[in-house]
Motif scaffolding. Sequence first.
Motif, PDB file in Angstrom:
ATOM      1  N   LYS A 166     -16.691   0.131  -1.110  1.00  0.00           N
ATOM      2  CA  LYS A 166     -17.496   1.375  -1.130  1.00  0.00           C
ATOM      3  C   LYS A 166     -16.892   2.306  -1.947  1.00  0.00           C
ATOM      4  O   LYS A 166     -17.315   3.158  -2.812  1.00  0.00           O
ATOM      5  CB  LYS A 166     -17.899   1.802   0.284  1.00  0.00           C
ATOM      6  CG  LYS A 166     -18.799   3.052   0.414  1.00  0.00           C
ATOM      7  CD  LYS A 166     -19.093   3.704   1.988  1.00  0.00           C
ATOM      8  CE  LYS A 166     -19.893   4.585   2.043  1.00  0.00           C
ATOM      9  NZ  LYS A 166     -20.374   5.042   3.059  1.00  0.00           N
ATOM     10  N   ALA A 167     -15.284   2.317  -1.645  1.00  0.00           N
ATOM     11  CA  ALA A 167     -14.535   3.225  -2.364  1.00  0.00           C
ATOM     12  C   ALA A 167     -14.476   2.889  -4.028  1.00  0.00           C
ATOM     13  O   ALA A 167     -14.479   3.821  -4.978  1.00  0.00           O
ATOM     14  CB  ALA A 167     -13.303   3.114  -1.850  1.00  0.00           C
ATOM     15  N   ASP A 182      -6.886  -2.987   1.398  1.00  0.00           N
ATOM     16  CA  ASP A 182      -7.861  -1.978   0.985  1.00  0.00           C
ATOM     17  C   ASP A 182      -7.402  -0.688   1.261  1.00  0.00           C
ATOM     18  O   ASP A 182      -7.990   0.046   0.660  1.00  0.00           O
ATOM     19  CB  ASP A 182      -8.944  -2.203   2.081  1.00  0.00           C
ATOM     20  CG  ASP A 182      -9.601  -3.640   1.986  1.00  0.00           C
ATOM     21  OD1 ASP A 182      -9.869  -3.914   0.994  1.00  0.00           O
ATOM     22  OD2 ASP A 182      -9.786  -4.225   3.352  1.00  0.00           O
ATOM     23  N   SER A 183      -6.347  -0.330   2.210  1.00  0.00           N
ATOM     24  CA  SER A 183      -6.019   1.167   2.226  1.00  0.00           C
ATOM     25  C   SER A 183      -5.304   1.495   0.974  1.00  0.00           C
ATOM     26  O   SER A 183      -5.655   2.742   0.461  1.00  0.00           O
ATOM     27  CB  SER A 183      -4.967   1.264   3.236  1.00  0.00           C
ATOM     28  OG  SER A 183      -3.852   0.107   3.229  1.00  0.00           O
ATOM     29  N   SER A 238       0.881  -1.168   0.030  1.00  0.00           N
ATOM     30  CA  SER A 238       0.037   0.111   0.210  1.00  0.00           C
ATOM     31  C   SER A 238       0.739   1.301   0.119  1.00  0.00           C
ATOM     32  O   SER A 238       0.520   2.375  -0.265  1.00  0.00           O
ATOM     33  CB  SER A 238      -0.999   0.115   1.163  1.00  0.00           C
ATOM     34  OG  SER A 238       0.027  -0.110   2.504  1.00  0.00           O
ATOM     35  N   SER A 247     -17.580   4.035  -5.442  1.00  0.00           N
ATOM     36  CA  SER A 247     -17.887   5.353  -5.691  1.00  0.00           C
ATOM     37  C   SER A 247     -17.013   5.872  -6.796  1.00  0.00           C
ATOM     38  O   SER A 247     -17.447   6.558  -7.584  1.00  0.00           O
ATOM     39  CB  SER A 247     -17.133   6.197  -4.550  1.00  0.00           C
ATOM     40  OG  SER A 247     -17.229   7.527  -4.426  1.00  0.00           O
ATOM     41  N   CYS A 279     -12.991  -2.105   1.175  1.00  0.00           N
ATOM     42  CA  CYS A 279     -12.689  -1.219  -0.051  1.00  0.00           C
ATOM     43  C   CYS A 279     -13.827  -0.898  -1.115  1.00  0.00           C
ATOM     44  O   CYS A 279     -13.524  -0.158  -1.969  1.00  0.00           O
ATOM     45  CB  CYS A 279     -11.304  -1.594  -0.667  1.00  0.00           C
ATOM     46  SG  CYS A 279     -11.609  -2.852  -1.806  1.00  0.00           S
ATOM     47  N   GLU A 304      -8.062   1.898  -1.910  1.00  0.00           N
ATOM     48  CA  GLU A 304      -8.968   3.476  -1.662  1.00  0.00           C
ATOM     49  C   GLU A 304      -8.272   4.554  -2.079  1.00  0.00           C
ATOM     50  O   GLU A 304      -8.628   5.334  -2.632  1.00  0.00           O
ATOM     51  CB  GLU A 304      -9.110   3.293   0.007  1.00  0.00           C
ATOM     52  CG  GLU A 304     -10.126   2.353   0.528  1.00  0.00           C
ATOM     53  CD  GLU A 304     -10.151   2.329   1.894  1.00  0.00           C
ATOM     54  OE1 GLU A 304      -9.537   3.126   2.624  1.00  0.00           O
ATOM     55  OE2 GLU A 304     -11.001   1.724   2.425  1.00  0.00           O
ATOM     56  N   CYS A 314      -8.828   4.198  -5.927  1.00  0.00           N
ATOM     57  CA  CYS A 314     -10.221   4.823  -6.354  1.00  0.00           C
ATOM     58  C   CYS A 314     -10.135   6.391  -6.167  1.00  0.00           C
ATOM     59  O   CYS A 314     -11.056   6.799  -6.969  1.00  0.00           O
ATOM     60  CB  CYS A 314     -10.896   4.132  -5.338  1.00  0.00           C
ATOM     61  SG  CYS A 314     -11.183   2.285  -5.483  1.00  0.00           S
ATOM     62  N   GLN A 315      -9.517   6.797  -5.336  1.00  0.00           N
ATOM     63  CA  GLN A 315      -9.431   8.473  -4.961  1.00  0.00           C
ATOM     64  C   GLN A 315      -8.977   8.940  -6.465  1.00  0.00           C
ATOM     65  O   GLN A 315      -9.622   9.909  -7.049  1.00  0.00           O
ATOM     66  CB  GLN A 315      -8.783   8.918  -3.878  1.00  0.00           C
ATOM     67  CG  GLN A 315      -9.185  10.133  -3.387  1.00  0.00           C
ATOM     68  CD  GLN A 315     -10.493  10.601  -3.208  1.00  0.00           C
ATOM     69  OE1 GLN A 315     -11.338   9.800  -2.767  1.00  0.00           O
ATOM     70  NE2 GLN A 315     -10.976  11.558  -3.630  1.00  0.00           N
TER      71      GLN A 315
END
Length: 456
Positions: free
Chosen positions: A326-327, A293-294, A265, A330, A324, A297, A300-301
Amino acid sequence: MELDIQCEEMSPSRWAELLSTMKSCKTIRLDDCNLSSSNCEDLSSIINMNPSLTELKLNNNELGDAGIEYLCKGLLMPSCSLQKLWLQNCNLTSASCETLRSVLSAQPSLTELHVGDNKLGTAGVKVLCQGMMNPNCKLQKLQLEYCELTADIVEALNAALQSKPTLKELSLSNNTLGDTAVKQLCRGLVEASCNLELLHLENCGITSDSCREISAVLSNKSSLLDLSVGDNKIGDSGLALLCQGLMHPNCKIQKLWLWDCDLTSASCKDLSRLISTKETLTEISLIDNNLRDSGMEMLCQALKDPRSKLQELWVRECGLTTACCKAVSSALSVNKNLKVLHIGENKLGDAGVELMCEGLLHPNCNIQSLWLGNCDITAACCASLATVMATKQCLTELDLSYNSLEDEGIRKICEALRNPSCNLQQLILYDIFWSSEVDDELRALEESKPEVKIIS
């Protein structure tokens, strides 16, 4: 006219029948056809008498050095106009390289040579490099994967690169080169006049030690569009160095493969900056890196940044979970460019896929290919997936392999396939158990919708 035959045993009568067809073919493909050196004698005559033949594929046949000698007699004829020659896994040794050198030296029409998966060795490829240095040689693509090359090949390769401005693609994957050789190769590439567009160095024994030099190639060669350094232990420190070159204004990279590179990550901050700001980048593979997951995320941003033009994201087996999703959802609801998402081999679960479906259903989402194999999902999320299939006409490929969907889940998927709005063309269902009744349903579906290919 094209002749495209694969995986067929050639009887004498069948071969004689095909020979008459080959006389007028522009492309001949005979991969995995159990051909031998005797067939090459006939093919040599075809090359000689058919000036329209521009592409010949003979991969995975036991041609041997004797076969190549026959073949090259035709290739050396003035009437030969062959442009692309594929001889992967044909049981060739260094002995074939002298014959192929003659072809490279004498045949300016030849622009592609694919000789991977042959035991050519460093000595053999050095001979090929001599052919490349001939002014008559106009080679653009050279594929040398699995050729048992060592670090000693680089001096000859660099000399060939210096003399060959036409070369656009070089693949050296799966050879034991090591850092010292790769650094030397990269220094040669920076100095060479060739406008290299593709460089593949997968599984070449590279560590972070080579990454500064690879980075220099990226920042100096704006022609480089496709870089693969997968299956090398470059780690987070190596990735940080690569990103210096990738972020350089001169770098126009489009495709970047970093699978199984020991990334964590910690690399995702640099990767996110790359995805959000490098507008030329359309495809990235991060398969088998422990991003977690971190890390996902952060990626995804980056996907939500309007500057991101990424179309394909491969994050299979990256230690991801439901957390992860939800990200991911989105990002899918915002990003209009992403077409392919490989996110299988992650423990997303039903709850995670349900969340993803919310993003997939958003009008902004244009996903065409979605891979969810081995994601710990069951029939519980199949109603949501079925809604996506029936609603999103952009979705043409879906992989749900290695999940416990059982009859209930498969029936929901079948129901979606029957929907006239469903545009799915390929459904992949490896290693899923269902009853004979459901099997009959799937077969009936294939008959009623022949445009749908169900692979199981």
